[in-house]
Design a protein around this motif. Structure first.
Motif, short mmCIF file in Angstrom:
data_model
loop_
_atom_site.label_atom_id
_atom_site.label_comp_id
_atom_site.label_asym_id
_atom_site.label_seq_id
_atom_site.Cartn_x
_atom_site.Cartn_y
_atom_site.Cartn_z
N VAL A 77 0.84 -1.20 0.00
CA VAL A 77 0.00 0.00 0.00
C VAL A 77 0.87 1.25 0.00
N GLY A 78 0.32 2.31 -0.56
CA GLY A 78 1.01 3.60 -0.50
C GLY A 78 1.71 4.03 -1.77
N PHE A 79 1.35 3.43 -2.90
CA PHE A 79 1.97 3.87 -4.15
C PHE A 79 1.73 5.36 -4.36
N PRO A 80 2.79 6.09 -4.67
CA PRO A 80 2.64 7.53 -4.83
C PRO A 80 2.20 7.88 -6.26
N ALA A 81 1.53 9.01 -6.41
CA ALA A 81 1.34 9.60 -7.74
C ALA A 81 1.72 11.06 -7.58
#
Lengths: 222, 222
Positions: A77-81
């Motif tokens: 979890v926590g993929f950045p954009a």
DNA sequence: CGCGGGATTGACCCGTATCAAATACTGTGG
DNA sequence: CCACAGTATTTGATACGGGTCAATCCCGCG
């Protein structure tokens, strides 16, 4: 965790725990109700859930909510954009997480293997989300809930011989907001499944799947 | 292209064309109706749409269809999961695409900058898909179509002074399958918008947005 | 000019939402 | 350990948005 067609799911579940070799990566612990990050936060870390369950949500200004995913052990979890988190993340249970520096994903930063693993996780995430589109856009309440239970049963269910038990750490309204339904509809659909003896409701958070094949059939709209 | 909240969209649209420096990457051309790849195909290339529009779809065994996204110039299509395509991709118009070897995304393979750009595109894709979840799960037919038109207007609309024109290369049923509606509902919603003078339908594939602010309001459920 | 397939419109119905009430759970303090 | 309050869940009654099915329209094309 997204709701994918259970039969396809097996292929996607094969996410081996990442090797832990990241400097400064002490395992993080969260109590139920604690938040890991909020929408808009700068991303410093990604996390792999080690144990427990987290919930990713997004809000509309008028209060409508969409649960984007539940994070089960193995999930990242926590993929950045653009460097930012685009969901809130709350622990539903006591949860442990293994943090990974964002730079490992984005630049490789001294750990090519981990970089590749995180990238693969991101790509699988895209594919899993595509399945979930189908569910939100094209399935009935029955099919949605049946699919949801099937996926959970396959992923974290306990085998009881002919039946299978599933623990639901999330509330009915979490399920509703995940499936694009109301709590009332989720509740009624549970009742319906119970009355047709496909499931039994041991308690609010424990479902016994008495007829797994029937449930799988329902999930596919048969 | 996903339907995101138009105001947020601006931030995500900033996808600079990737630099072209990939060996063996002759621009690909597709005629309307031609397929670029099918679900289940091995992924050899990713593509950035240079001009034209493509459609990504997924099918359920019983024929129900979900349009996953429309690919407009600047968009990357063909992200692999476990080495395979998980959607079909068809050209809606004469389309040109710039291919990139899958290995550039997955291993970097001699072009770190491109690797990073493709990775960022994948991460933005995840975020954009999350927005689309909200739309599929939580918005009404009105809001869905209004959002759809707003996003297209912002992204590829032509300025006509006080109004704005948008070309829709896709069919009504493509729009329906993208928004999780039926063609009839899409058609009725168009008619409704036309009768309330928010849009005018110049011809089936050309919409004039006469009151952009009203449309934006509708898209947010006001 | 007539044919055919997509688009629109109409009538009706069903599934799910909404609103409200009853019931079951959970945690807290005594 | 029990009583209570507050919250979550279930159930019920009703409404309505969008689906379904069918007829008509429209436009491109041979």
């Amino acid at each position: 965790m997204y709701v994918t067609n259970p039969s396809e799911f097996a292929a996607e579940a094969s996410f081996a725990p990442l090797h832990i070799s990241c400097p400064h990566s002490v395992e993080t612990q969260l109590k139920p109700g604690a938040y890991l990050f909020y929408e808009g936060d700068e991303v410093e870390w990604l996390y792999q859930v080690t144990s427990g369950v987290v919930r990713l949500t997004r809000l509309l200004s008028d209060g409508r909510r969409q649960v984007i995913a539940f994070g089960y052990p193995g999930d990242i979890v926590g993929f950045p954009a653009d460097g930012l988190h685009h969901t809130d993340c709350e622990a539903l249970t006591e949860t442990r997480l293994q943090p990974f520096r964002r730079s490992i994903l984005e630049t490789g930063d001294g750990d090519p293997k981990m970089h590749r693993d995180l990238l693969q996780a991101a790509l699988r995430e895209i594919s899993a989300m595509q399945d979930h589109f189908m569910m939100l856009g094209r399935k009935s309440a029955n099919e949605k809930l049946a699919s949801f239970l099937c996926v959970l049963a396959e992923r974290v269910g306990k085998d009881l011989g002919s039946s299978r038990s599933v623990t639901l750490p999330m509330s009915r309204s979490d399920i509703a907001d995940f499936l694009g339904l109301t709590t009332e509809t989720v509740s009624r659909t549970f009742t319906q499944l119970r009355k047709s003896k496909i499931i039994a409701i041991e308690n609010i958070h424990t479902i016994i799947i008495q007829r797994p094949t029937a449930l799988l059939g329902l999930s596919k709209g048969e």
